[in-house]
Design an enzyme around this catalytic site. Structure first.
Site, PDB file in Angstrom:
ATOM      1  N   GLY A 111      12.054  35.118  65.557  1.00 44.22           N
ATOM      2  CA  GLY A 111      12.765  35.389  64.569  1.00 44.22           C
ATOM      3  C   GLY A 111      13.255  36.830  64.226  1.00 44.22           C
ATOM      4  O   GLY A 111      14.295  37.057  65.205  1.00 44.22           O
ATOM      5  N   THR A 155       7.232  45.816  66.512  1.00 46.36           N
ATOM      6  CA  THR A 155       6.466  44.803  66.069  1.00 46.36           C
ATOM      7  C   THR A 155       6.889  43.475  65.821  1.00 46.36           C
ATOM      8  O   THR A 155       7.827  43.235  65.167  1.00 46.36           O
ATOM      9  CB  THR A 155       5.379  45.451  64.874  1.00 46.36           C
ATOM     10  OG1 THR A 155       5.778  44.965  63.893  1.00 46.36           O
ATOM     11  CG2 THR A 155       4.813  46.849  65.233  1.00 46.36           C
ATOM     12  N   GLY A 156       6.288  42.345  66.160  1.00 42.72           N
ATOM     13  CA  GLY A 156       6.638  41.172  65.859  1.00 42.72           C
ATOM     14  C   GLY A 156       8.098  40.774  66.329  1.00 42.72           C
ATOM     15  O   GLY A 156       8.902  40.212  65.748  1.00 42.72           O
ATOM     16  N   TYR A 182       1.461  37.817  49.412  1.00 42.57           N
ATOM     17  CA  TYR A 182       2.872  38.110  49.920  1.00 42.57           C
ATOM     18  C   TYR A 182       3.638  39.066  49.180  1.00 42.57           C
ATOM     19  O   TYR A 182       4.038  40.228  49.709  1.00 42.57           O
ATOM     20  CB  TYR A 182       3.514  36.705  50.534  1.00 42.57           C
ATOM     21  CG  TYR A 182       4.679  37.221  51.247  1.00 42.57           C
ATOM     22  CD1 TYR A 182       4.743  37.473  52.711  1.00 42.57           C
ATOM     23  CD2 TYR A 182       6.134  37.230  50.856  1.00 42.57           C
ATOM     24  CE1 TYR A 182       5.825  37.544  53.645  1.00 42.57           C
ATOM     25  CE2 TYR A 182       7.393  37.537  51.339  1.00 42.57           C
ATOM     26  CZ  TYR A 182       7.103  37.740  52.914  1.00 42.57           C
ATOM     27  OH  TYR A 182       8.225  38.293  53.510  1.00 42.57           O
TER      28      TYR A 182
HETATM   29  N1  NDP Z   1      12.375  34.970  57.010  1.00 34.14           N
HETATM   30  C1  NDP Z   1      12.698  35.544  55.885  1.00 34.14           C
HETATM   31  O1  NDP Z   1      13.335  34.694  54.982  1.00 34.14           O
HETATM   32  C2  NDP Z   1      12.255  36.956  55.437  1.00 34.14           C
HETATM   33  C3  NDP Z   1      11.004  37.418  56.398  1.00 34.14           C
HETATM   34  N2  NDP Z   1      10.680  38.568  56.220  1.00 34.14           N
HETATM   35  C4  NDP Z   1       9.844  39.533  56.792  1.00 34.14           C
HETATM   36  O2  NDP Z   1      10.332  39.477  58.208  1.00 34.14           O
HETATM   37  C5  NDP Z   1       9.455  39.838  59.172  1.00 34.14           C
HETATM   38  C6  NDP Z   1       9.595  39.110  60.329  1.00 34.14           C
HETATM   39  O3  NDP Z   1       9.399  37.666  60.029  1.00 34.14           O
HETATM   40  P1  NDP Z   1      10.128  36.262  60.336  1.00 34.14           P
HETATM   41  O4  NDP Z   1      11.003  36.727  61.772  1.00 34.14           O
HETATM   42  O5  NDP Z   1      11.137  35.813  59.306  1.00 34.14           O
HETATM   43  O6  NDP Z   1       9.241  35.529  60.930  1.00 34.14           O
HETATM   44  P2  NDP Z   1       8.451  35.041  62.339  1.00 34.14           P
HETATM   45  O7  NDP Z   1       7.354  34.377  61.744  1.00 34.14           O
HETATM   46  O8  NDP Z   1       9.600  34.440  63.184  1.00 34.14           O
HETATM   47  O9  NDP Z   1       8.233  36.378  63.032  1.00 34.14           O
HETATM   48  C7  NDP Z   1       6.975  37.245  62.285  1.00 34.14           C
HETATM   49  C8  NDP Z   1       6.810  37.934  63.802  1.00 34.14           C
HETATM   50  O10 NDP Z   1       5.516  38.527  63.415  1.00 34.14           O
HETATM   51  C9  NDP Z   1       4.595  38.480  64.389  1.00 34.14           C
HETATM   52  N3  NDP Z   1       3.129  38.671  63.957  1.00 34.14           N
HETATM   53  C10 NDP Z   1       2.627  37.873  62.883  1.00 34.14           C
HETATM   54  N4  NDP Z   1       1.547  38.244  62.551  1.00 34.14           N
HETATM   55  C11 NDP Z   1       0.837  39.171  63.819  1.00 34.14           C
HETATM   56  C12 NDP Z   1      -0.025  39.886  64.061  1.00 34.14           C
HETATM   57  N5  NDP Z   1      -1.316  39.800  63.434  1.00 34.14           N
HETATM   58  N6  NDP Z   1       0.064  40.946  64.980  1.00 34.14           N
HETATM   59  C13 NDP Z   1       1.369  40.982  65.550  1.00 34.14           C
HETATM   60  N7  NDP Z   1       2.349  40.379  65.508  1.00 34.14           N
HETATM   61  C14 NDP Z   1       2.155  39.334  64.494  1.00 34.14           C
HETATM   62  C15 NDP Z   1       4.897  37.009  64.833  1.00 34.14           C
HETATM   63  O11 NDP Z   1       4.344  36.768  66.128  1.00 34.14           O
HETATM   64  P3  NDP Z   1       4.085  35.303  66.760  1.00 34.14           P
HETATM   65  O12 NDP Z   1       5.300  34.977  67.364  1.00 34.14           O
HETATM   66  O13 NDP Z   1       2.959  35.516  67.746  1.00 34.14           O
HETATM   67  O14 NDP Z   1       3.613  34.549  65.546  1.00 34.14           O
HETATM   68  C16 NDP Z   1       6.403  36.920  64.824  1.00 34.14           C
HETATM   69  O15 NDP Z   1       6.748  37.764  66.386  1.00 34.14           O
HETATM   70  C17 NDP Z   1       8.143  39.661  58.385  1.00 34.14           C
HETATM   71  O16 NDP Z   1       7.365  40.831  58.053  1.00 34.14           O
HETATM   72  C18 NDP Z   1       8.500  38.847  57.084  1.00 34.14           C
HETATM   73  O17 NDP Z   1       7.556  38.967  56.104  1.00 34.14           O
HETATM   74  C19 NDP Z   1      11.233  39.368  55.006  1.00 34.14           C
HETATM   75  C20 NDP Z   1      11.936  38.625  54.075  1.00 34.14           C
HETATM   76  C21 NDP Z   1      12.758  37.442  54.103  1.00 34.14           C
HETATM   77  C1  LIG Z   2      17.964  24.672  46.812  1.00 33.31           C
HETATM   78  C2  LIG Z   2      16.853  25.614  47.757  1.00 33.31           C
HETATM   79  C3  LIG Z   2      17.446  26.606  48.396  1.00 33.31           C
HETATM   80  C4  LIG Z   2      15.703  25.394  47.467  1.00 33.31           C
HETATM   81  C5  LIG Z   2      14.666  26.264  48.401  1.00 33.31           C
HETATM   82  C6  LIG Z   2      13.708  26.555  47.424  1.00 33.31           C
HETATM   83  C7  LIG Z   2      12.492  27.539  47.678  1.00 33.31           C
HETATM   84  C8  LIG Z   2      11.791  26.945  48.976  1.00 33.31           C
HETATM   85  C9  LIG Z   2      13.341  28.596  48.286  1.00 33.31           C
HETATM   86  C10 LIG Z   2      14.120  29.536  47.181  1.00 33.31           C
HETATM   87  C11 LIG Z   2      14.127  30.795  47.514  1.00 33.31           C
HETATM   88  C12 LIG Z   2      13.344  31.253  48.864  1.00 33.31           C
HETATM   89  C13 LIG Z   2      13.060  32.311  49.298  1.00 33.31           C
HETATM   90  C14 LIG Z   2      12.130  32.710  50.113  1.00 33.31           C
HETATM   91  C15 LIG Z   2      11.372  31.401  50.682  1.00 33.31           C
HETATM   92  C16 LIG Z   2      11.987  30.122  50.562  1.00 33.31           C
HETATM   93  C17 LIG Z   2      12.463  30.199  49.065  1.00 33.31           C
HETATM   94  C18 LIG Z   2      11.297  30.281  48.030  1.00 33.31           C
HETATM   95  C19 LIG Z   2      11.522  33.980  50.808  1.00 33.31           C
HETATM   96  C20 LIG Z   2      10.219  34.105  50.040  1.00 33.31           C
HETATM   97  C21 LIG Z   2      10.966  33.868  52.164  1.00 33.31           C
HETATM   98  C22 LIG Z   2      10.370  35.221  52.673  1.00 33.31           C
HETATM   99  C23 LIG Z   2      10.844  36.441  51.828  1.00 33.31           C
HETATM  100  O1  LIG Z   2      10.338  37.289  52.234  1.00 33.31           O
HETATM  101  C24 LIG Z   2      12.140  36.460  50.670  1.00 33.31           C
HETATM  102  C25 LIG Z   2      12.433  35.072  50.743  1.00 33.31           C
HETATM  103  C26 LIG Z   2      13.208  34.803  49.031  1.00 33.31           C
HETATM  104  C27 LIG Z   2      13.816  33.851  48.865  1.00 33.31           C
END
Ligand code: NDP
Ligand SMILES: CC(C)=CCC[C@@H](C)[C@H]1CC[C@H]2C3=C(CC[C@]12C)[C@@]1(C)CCC(=O)C[C@@H]1CC3
Length: 334
Positions: free
Chosen positions: A13, A8-9, A193
């Site tokens: 990303g 899914t998704g 979240y």
């Molecule tokens: N990026 C990060 O630092 C982190 C991300 N995660 C988790 O990783 C997962 C992927 O996120 P990430 O790759 O970062 O972000 P993206 O936004 O790139 O990817 C999210 C994906 O989820 C899809 N999506 C969102 N809402 C829906 C919905 N209602 N139905 C179906 N698909 C949906 C998006 O679709 P669309 O392309 O259409 O928007 C996209 O493909 C998430 O669960 C996020 O919480 C966890 C920790 C850290």
């Molecule tokens: C100096 C520096 C890196 C500044 C950035 C500060 C914040 C915006 C980030 C610090 C920790 C980050 C973090 C996330 C988002 C951006 C920060 C808050 C997440 C919450 C993104 C989505 C997740 O699921 C986990 C990440 C943990 C760390």
């Protein structure tokens, strides 16, 4: 028989990088991308096929924030496949996020700076909204829509001869104190979240308890901090570009700054290569990247109590009964 994998998704990303890496591991996997935006999904499929022309890649429309869409997708998946070997529950949102720069600056000068920078504890708040199903959007997207999908797909997932694995994309931001059993959708707080990701960890533990005997296993991964549309929604991309040199330095203190979707998918790819029965239900598997850019997976025990997981699971079943009755849909198989 080649494994059937549903992600899914998968249209951007971490999900999209995961699909690329799975095909690199095993070009024979039958990959189904479950996405809400078919235009983006078609583009992702084209990229995958350009690298692996013989790959079997299909698409299914799925919006996890709409129960009607989940039910429709589940019956379409049941029509197409006889079984599912891996179900990556990866779609997720973190909408309308506000960063507390005051907490960030004071945290940087405290003894908890590394912890804060890897978990975002105390830094983020969100404004959530209600979906057409009348549920909190972050809860429904990140957890409940996926829960209903699993329940509807039970016949394809439960087989004693050949176990299946659910792999949830959780987060280091999952936090017990953001979650409450009395407000598990997080309608009252501002950390939807964190709450939804902690709820994911609880659900995974409970699913193992209820389904391992039927050949279904569940695991949780944490991708680290990855630059994706989700993080570009927190701070604009130019800001992240400015921060990049600092983030490379932070890698000397924490391995959680995986930064690229490829690195972030490391734990998911690792789980794809494990025997589901060999995994520990109480562990979270973290993608890690060293300062030199080398990837590895580290496991860490989740901050979850099995009794709380069971109470929450019963609440999810109650909510499922309620929402399916409202939609006039049959309850998922027992
Ligand atoms: N990026 C990060 O630092 C982190 C991300 N995660 C988790 O990783 C997962 C992927 O996120 P990430 O790759 O970062 O972000 P993206 O936004 O790139 O990817 C999210 C994906 O989820 C899809 N999506 C969102 N809402 C829906 C919905 N209602 N139905 C179906 N698909 C949906 C998006 O679709 P669309 O392309 O259409 O928007 C996209 O493909 C998430 O669960 C996020 O919480 C966890 C920790 C850290
Ligand atoms: C100096 C520096 C890196 C500044 C950035 C500060 C914040 C915006 C980030 C610090 C920790 C980050 C973090 C996330 C988002 C951006 C920060 C808050 C997440 C919450 C993104 C989505 C997740 O699921 C986990 C990440 C943990 C760390």
């Amino acid at each position: 028989m080649q494994p059937v994998v549903l992600v899914t998704g998968a249209s951007s990303g971490i999900g999209s990088a995961l699909c690329k890496r799975l095909l690199r591991e095993d070009a024979g996997v039958r990959l189904c991308l479950a996405c809400r935006n078919m235009q983006k999904a078609t583009a992702t499929k084209a990229v995958l096929l350009a690298a692996h022309p013989a790959a079997q890649v299909t698409l299914v429309r799925l919006d996890v924030s709409s129960l009607e869409s989940v039910l429709r997708a589940a019956s379409e998946i049941q029509r197409r496949f006889q079984r599912l070997d891996y179900l990556f529950l990866n779609a997720g949102i973190m909408p309308n996020t506000h960063v507390s720069f005051k907490a960030l600056i004071s945290g940087l000068f405290s003894g908890r700076a590394v912890h804060m920078l890897s978990t975002a504890e105390g830094l983020l708040t969100q404004e959530d909204c209600i979906t057409a199903d009348g549920l909190q959007a972050v809860f429904e997207t990140n957890l409940f829509g996926h829960f209903i999908l699993i329940r509807q797909l039970e016949p394809l997932l439960c087989c004693l001869e050949k176990p299946s694995l659910l792999i949830w994309t959780s987060s280091s931001n999952a936090r017990k104190s953001a979650f409450s059993l009395t407000d598990y959708q997080h309608s009252k707080g501002k950390e939807s979240y964190s709450s939804s990701k902690y709820a994911t960890d609880l659900a995974s533990v409970a699913l193992n308890k209820h389904f391992n005997k039927q050949g279904l296993y569940s695991s949780v991964v944490c991708p680290g901090l990855v630059m994706t549309n989700l993080t570009y929604g927190i701070l604009p991309s130019f800001f992240w570009k400015l921060l990049m040199p600092i983030m490379w330095i932070i890698r000397f203190f924490t391995k959680t700054y995986t930064l690229t979707p490829y690195n972030g998918a490391e734990a998911q790819v690792w789980l794809f290569k494990q025997k589901p029965e060999s995994l520990d239900a109480l562990m979270k598997y973290h993608s890690c990247t060293s300062p030199m850019g080398k990837n590895c997976v580290e496991s860490q025990k989740m901050d979850v109590e099995e009794e709380t997981a069971e109470i929450f699971y019963q609440k999810l079943l109650e909510l499922e009964k309620h929402v399916l009755a409202k939609l006039n849909a049959p309850l998922s198989p027992k």
